[in-house]
Design a protein around this motif. Structure first.
Motif, PDB file in Angstrom:
ATOM      1  N   GLU A 102       0.923  -1.225   0.090  1.00  0.00           N
ATOM      2  CA  GLU A 102       0.066  -0.090  -0.035  1.00  0.00           C
ATOM      3  C   GLU A 102       0.830   1.277   0.121  1.00  0.00           C
ATOM      4  O   GLU A 102       0.453   2.235  -0.561  1.00  0.00           O
ATOM      5  CB  GLU A 102      -1.001  -0.046   1.160  1.00  0.00           C
ATOM      6  CG  GLU A 102      -2.009  -1.013   1.007  1.00  0.00           C
ATOM      7  CD  GLU A 102      -3.219  -0.739   2.130  1.00  0.00           C
ATOM      8  OE1 GLU A 102      -2.862   0.206   2.993  1.00  0.00           O
ATOM      9  OE2 GLU A 102      -4.111  -1.679   2.176  1.00  0.00           O
ATOM     10  N   LEU A 103       2.168   1.386   0.557  1.00  0.00           N
ATOM     11  CA  LEU A 103       2.791   2.299   0.606  1.00  0.00           C
ATOM     12  C   LEU A 103       3.805   2.567  -0.561  1.00  0.00           C
ATOM     13  O   LEU A 103       4.125   3.868  -0.586  1.00  0.00           O
ATOM     14  CB  LEU A 103       3.790   2.197   2.039  1.00  0.00           C
ATOM     15  CG  LEU A 103       3.239   2.184   3.423  1.00  0.00           C
ATOM     16  CD1 LEU A 103       4.283   1.756   4.477  1.00  0.00           C
ATOM     17  CD2 LEU A 103       2.780   3.833   3.719  1.00  0.00           C
ATOM     18  N   ASP A 104       4.199   1.497  -1.006  1.00  0.00           N
ATOM     19  CA  ASP A 104       5.065   1.516  -2.052  1.00  0.00           C
ATOM     20  C   ASP A 104       4.530   2.108  -3.535  1.00  0.00           C
ATOM     21  O   ASP A 104       4.026   1.561  -4.039  1.00  0.00           O
ATOM     22  CB  ASP A 104       5.736   0.234  -2.373  1.00  0.00           C
ATOM     23  CG  ASP A 104       6.644   0.196  -3.670  1.00  0.00           C
ATOM     24  OD1 ASP A 104       7.479   1.105  -3.772  1.00  0.00           O
ATOM     25  OD2 ASP A 104       6.647  -0.811  -4.347  1.00  0.00           O
ATOM     26  N   GLU A 105       5.279   3.126  -3.843  1.00  0.00           N
ATOM     27  CA  GLU A 105       4.623   3.768  -5.144  1.00  0.00           C
ATOM     28  C   GLU A 105       5.266   3.429  -6.420  1.00  0.00           C
ATOM     29  O   GLU A 105       4.874   3.606  -7.353  1.00  0.00           O
ATOM     30  CB  GLU A 105       4.785   5.263  -5.099  1.00  0.00           C
ATOM     31  CG  GLU A 105       3.869   6.146  -4.098  1.00  0.00           C
ATOM     32  CD  GLU A 105       3.903   7.601  -4.259  1.00  0.00           C
ATOM     33  OE1 GLU A 105       4.899   8.036  -4.935  1.00  0.00           O
ATOM     34  OE2 GLU A 105       3.266   8.285  -3.334  1.00  0.00           O
ATOM     35  N   SER A 106       6.479   2.551  -6.111  1.00  0.00           N
ATOM     36  CA  SER A 106       7.009   1.871  -7.451  1.00  0.00           C
ATOM     37  C   SER A 106       6.578   0.769  -7.912  1.00  0.00           C
ATOM     38  O   SER A 106       6.995   0.015  -8.589  1.00  0.00           O
ATOM     39  CB  SER A 106       8.557   1.852  -6.824  1.00  0.00           C
ATOM     40  OG  SER A 106       8.801   0.874  -5.881  1.00  0.00           O
ATOM     41  N   ASP A 107       5.690   0.111  -6.939  1.00  0.00           N
ATOM     42  CA  ASP A 107       4.851  -1.219  -7.357  1.00  0.00           C
ATOM     43  C   ASP A 107       5.829  -2.269  -7.439  1.00  0.00           C
ATOM     44  O   ASP A 107       5.947  -3.274  -8.143  1.00  0.00           O
ATOM     45  CB  ASP A 107       4.169  -0.974  -8.497  1.00  0.00           C
ATOM     46  CG  ASP A 107       3.262  -2.130  -8.625  1.00  0.00           C
ATOM     47  OD1 ASP A 107       2.380  -2.472  -7.640  1.00  0.00           O
ATOM     48  OD2 ASP A 107       2.718  -2.470  -9.802  1.00  0.00           O
ATOM     49  N   GLN A 108       7.108  -2.361  -6.552  1.00  0.00           N
ATOM     50  CA  GLN A 108       7.942  -3.359  -6.531  1.00  0.00           C
ATOM     51  C   GLN A 108       7.954  -4.423  -5.353  1.00  0.00           C
ATOM     52  O   GLN A 108       8.584  -5.327  -5.590  1.00  0.00           O
ATOM     53  CB  GLN A 108       9.467  -2.711  -6.522  1.00  0.00           C
ATOM     54  CG  GLN A 108       9.578  -1.929  -7.814  1.00  0.00           C
ATOM     55  CD  GLN A 108      11.034  -1.293  -7.903  1.00  0.00           C
ATOM     56  OE1 GLN A 108      11.699  -1.377  -6.605  1.00  0.00           O
ATOM     57  NE2 GLN A 108      11.219  -0.283  -8.649  1.00  0.00           N
ATOM     58  N   ARG A 129      16.887  -5.765   7.716  1.00  0.00           N
ATOM     59  CA  ARG A 129      16.762  -6.482   6.770  1.00  0.00           C
ATOM     60  C   ARG A 129      15.578  -5.785   5.942  1.00  0.00           C
ATOM     61  O   ARG A 129      15.650  -5.996   4.613  1.00  0.00           O
ATOM     62  CB  ARG A 129      16.101  -7.859   7.129  1.00  0.00           C
ATOM     63  CG  ARG A 129      17.043  -8.876   7.564  1.00  0.00           C
ATOM     64  CD  ARG A 129      16.651 -10.161   8.332  1.00  0.00           C
ATOM     65  NE  ARG A 129      17.529 -10.894   8.739  1.00  0.00           N
ATOM     66  CZ  ARG A 129      17.585 -12.429   8.680  1.00  0.00           C
ATOM     67  NH1 ARG A 129      16.674 -12.635   7.708  1.00  0.00           N
ATOM     68  NH2 ARG A 129      18.611 -12.803   9.088  1.00  0.00           N
ATOM     69  N   LEU A 130      14.406  -5.226   6.076  1.00  0.00           N
ATOM     70  CA  LEU A 130      13.600  -4.544   5.575  1.00  0.00           C
ATOM     71  C   LEU A 130      13.905  -3.307   4.998  1.00  0.00           C
ATOM     72  O   LEU A 130      13.514  -2.688   4.087  1.00  0.00           O
ATOM     73  CB  LEU A 130      12.228  -4.247   6.522  1.00  0.00           C
ATOM     74  CG  LEU A 130      11.473  -5.364   6.866  1.00  0.00           C
ATOM     75  CD1 LEU A 130      10.382  -5.134   7.940  1.00  0.00           C
ATOM     76  CD2 LEU A 130      10.699  -5.986   5.769  1.00  0.00           C
ATOM     77  N   ASP A 131      15.381  -2.947   5.047  1.00  0.00           N
ATOM     78  CA  ASP A 131      15.675  -1.776   4.489  1.00  0.00           C
ATOM     79  C   ASP A 131      15.829  -2.030   2.835  1.00  0.00           C
ATOM     80  O   ASP A 131      15.783  -1.149   2.195  1.00  0.00           O
ATOM     81  CB  ASP A 131      17.339  -1.184   4.834  1.00  0.00           C
ATOM     82  CG  ASP A 131      17.125  -0.421   6.261  1.00  0.00           C
ATOM     83  OD1 ASP A 131      16.031  -0.118   6.251  1.00  0.00           O
ATOM     84  OD2 ASP A 131      18.251  -0.542   6.913  1.00  0.00           O
ATOM     85  N   SER A 132      16.209  -3.308   2.354  1.00  0.00           N
ATOM     86  CA  SER A 132      16.223  -3.666   1.210  1.00  0.00           C
ATOM     87  C   SER A 132      14.813  -3.653   0.466  1.00  0.00           C
ATOM     88  O   SER A 132      14.872  -3.779  -0.813  1.00  0.00           O
ATOM     89  CB  SER A 132      16.760  -4.858   1.068  1.00  0.00           C
ATOM     90  OG  SER A 132      16.085  -6.036   1.552  1.00  0.00           O
ATOM     91  N   VAL A 133      13.500  -3.649   1.122  1.00  0.00           N
ATOM     92  CA  VAL A 133      12.282  -3.703   0.596  1.00  0.00           C
ATOM     93  C   VAL A 133      11.807  -2.359   0.161  1.00  0.00           C
ATOM     94  O   VAL A 133      11.988  -1.587   1.334  1.00  0.00           O
ATOM     95  CB  VAL A 133      11.436  -4.461   1.385  1.00  0.00           C
ATOM     96  CG1 VAL A 133       9.983  -4.427   0.714  1.00  0.00           C
ATOM     97  CG2 VAL A 133      11.888  -5.951   1.537  1.00  0.00           C
ATOM     98  N   PRO A 134      11.222  -1.975  -0.693  1.00  0.00           N
ATOM     99  CA  PRO A 134      10.707  -0.785  -1.029  1.00  0.00           C
ATOM    100  C   PRO A 134       9.685  -0.330   0.065  1.00  0.00           C
ATOM    101  O   PRO A 134       8.612  -1.253   0.380  1.00  0.00           O
ATOM    102  CB  PRO A 134      10.090  -0.747  -2.313  1.00  0.00           C
ATOM    103  CG  PRO A 134      10.874  -1.657  -2.995  1.00  0.00           C
ATOM    104  CD  PRO A 134      11.379  -2.750  -2.160  1.00  0.00           C
ATOM    105  N   SER A 135       9.746   0.503   0.981  1.00  0.00           N
ATOM    106  CA  SER A 135       8.730   1.031   1.814  1.00  0.00           C
ATOM    107  C   SER A 135       8.667   0.050   2.838  1.00  0.00           C
ATOM    108  O   SER A 135       7.951  -0.028   3.930  1.00  0.00           O
ATOM    109  CB  SER A 135       7.299   1.251   1.546  1.00  0.00           C
ATOM    110  OG  SER A 135       7.228   2.289   0.473  1.00  0.00           O
TER     111      SER A 135
END
Length: 329
Positions: A102-108, A129-135
């Motif tokens: 829902e947060l990621d505008e890049s849709d990745q 670890r979650l730093d590597s995931v968009p949002s």
């Protein structure tokens, strides 16, 4: 006086007290959080009501139910999710994917990428670890905000019966200070003393309905379909619920999911081939029974199963739908 007895006068006084203190609407209705659906079912899931959610296998019934659970926990209301098929960590991964999607505008964002982070062997905190995931870090913050309000009960068909469900609800009420929304995933897995499938489903659905009334909160239960309703190209209806006719009779609201591609009339595909792929991305939600409003209403929601969620805004279906497609691609 017997605690099960109440005069109409006492009921009127209780209702008047709720209205005077402003607790009436907020205390009696739990929103699903899905646009277009709540107004149809009396403003949301009403206290004392049993809602059944059905649909063919793989169409995201658990995703829909978990999203409803999360939407309520995020408002500060406790929820208990009886999960007969997934453990708490699996549900946590899905929630993180839902939030990040829902947060990621890049849709990745993808559910698989979230799961791989949990399975990776390198030693580090979840936040890092979650730093590597968009949002990803923002999703963790969101989840942390309501994480203590969403209780997951690892349920099994050999242990978790109606009495165990009641005991767990009581335990959550003592911790949270108020009665939780109850989600059962799924109804036919609840332990029963009956060997016969019809008797089992009758016992469980009647028990869940009684439970909803007793605790004055909604119970949302996922219901399985008969095998014949699971084949591609057939539109599932309330009559396809696995078990006895008591399922549809006892429930206050029956919601049935279908894939739009499977149930749209042929001419929408024949004359515009681009519709085929687009329709596959939408689930059609039919309000098959509704004691709080109009039934027969059909809404569509875009599925984002790659992100473990539905897009929350629904709209009425404009295309013609049929019960069964008479052709295959």
């Amino acid at each position: 006086m017997d605690h099960q007895l109440m005069t109409v006068g006492a009921s009127l006084a209780r209702s008047d007290e709720r209205m005077l203190t402003g607790r009436n609407a907020a205390g009696r209705v739990w929103k699903t959080g899905f646009g277009g659906l709540d107004p149809l079912i009396g403003g949301g899931m009403r206290a004392g009501s049993l809602l059944l959610l059905a649909g063919p296998q793989g169409l995201g019934k658990s995703t829909f139910a978990l999203q409803v659970a999360r939407n309520n926990a995020a408002t500060g209301r406790p929820v208990i999710y009886f999960s007969y098929e997934h453990d708490a960590e699996d549900i946590t991964q899905k929630l993180l994917a839902m939030e990040a999607g829902e947060l990621d505008e890049s849709d990745q964002v993808r559910v698989n990428s979230i799961r791989s982070i949990f399975d990776d062997l390198w030693v580090s905190s979840l936040e890092r670890r979650l730093d590597s995931v968009p949002s990803g870090t923002e999703a963790l913050e969101r989840l942390t905000h309501y994480s203590e309000m969403l209780f997951v009960h690892r349920s099994t068909g050999t242990r978790t019966d109606l009495a165990a469900i009641q005991a767990a609800i009581t335990a959550v009420r003592e911790v949270a200070g108020t009665t939780p929304l109850v989600v059962v995933d799924y109804l036919q897995k609840v332990k029963s003393s009956h060997a016969d499938a019809e008797a089992r489903s009758t016992e469980i659905v009647e028990g869940l309905k009684d439970l909803a009334i007793d605790i004055a909160a909604p119970v949302l239960a996922i219901a399985a379909a008969e095998k014949d309703a699971l084949r591609s190209g057939k539109r599932m209806r309330a009559s396809d619920l696995r078990g006895s006719s008591a399922l549809a009779y006892e429930a206050d609201v029956v919601l049935v999911l279908n894939n739009k591609f499977d149930i749209v009339a042929r001419h929408h595909l024949t004359y515009d081939l681009s519709n085929a792929e687009r329709f596959k991305d939408y689930a059609v939600l039919t309000v098959e029974k509704n004691r709080f409003g109009r039934d027969g209403v059909v809404l569509q929601f875009r599925t984002r199963f790659d992100q473990g969620r539905y897009e929350p805004e629904g709209a009425e279906v404009k295309e013609q739908l049929i019960d069964e497609r008479v052709f295959r691609d």
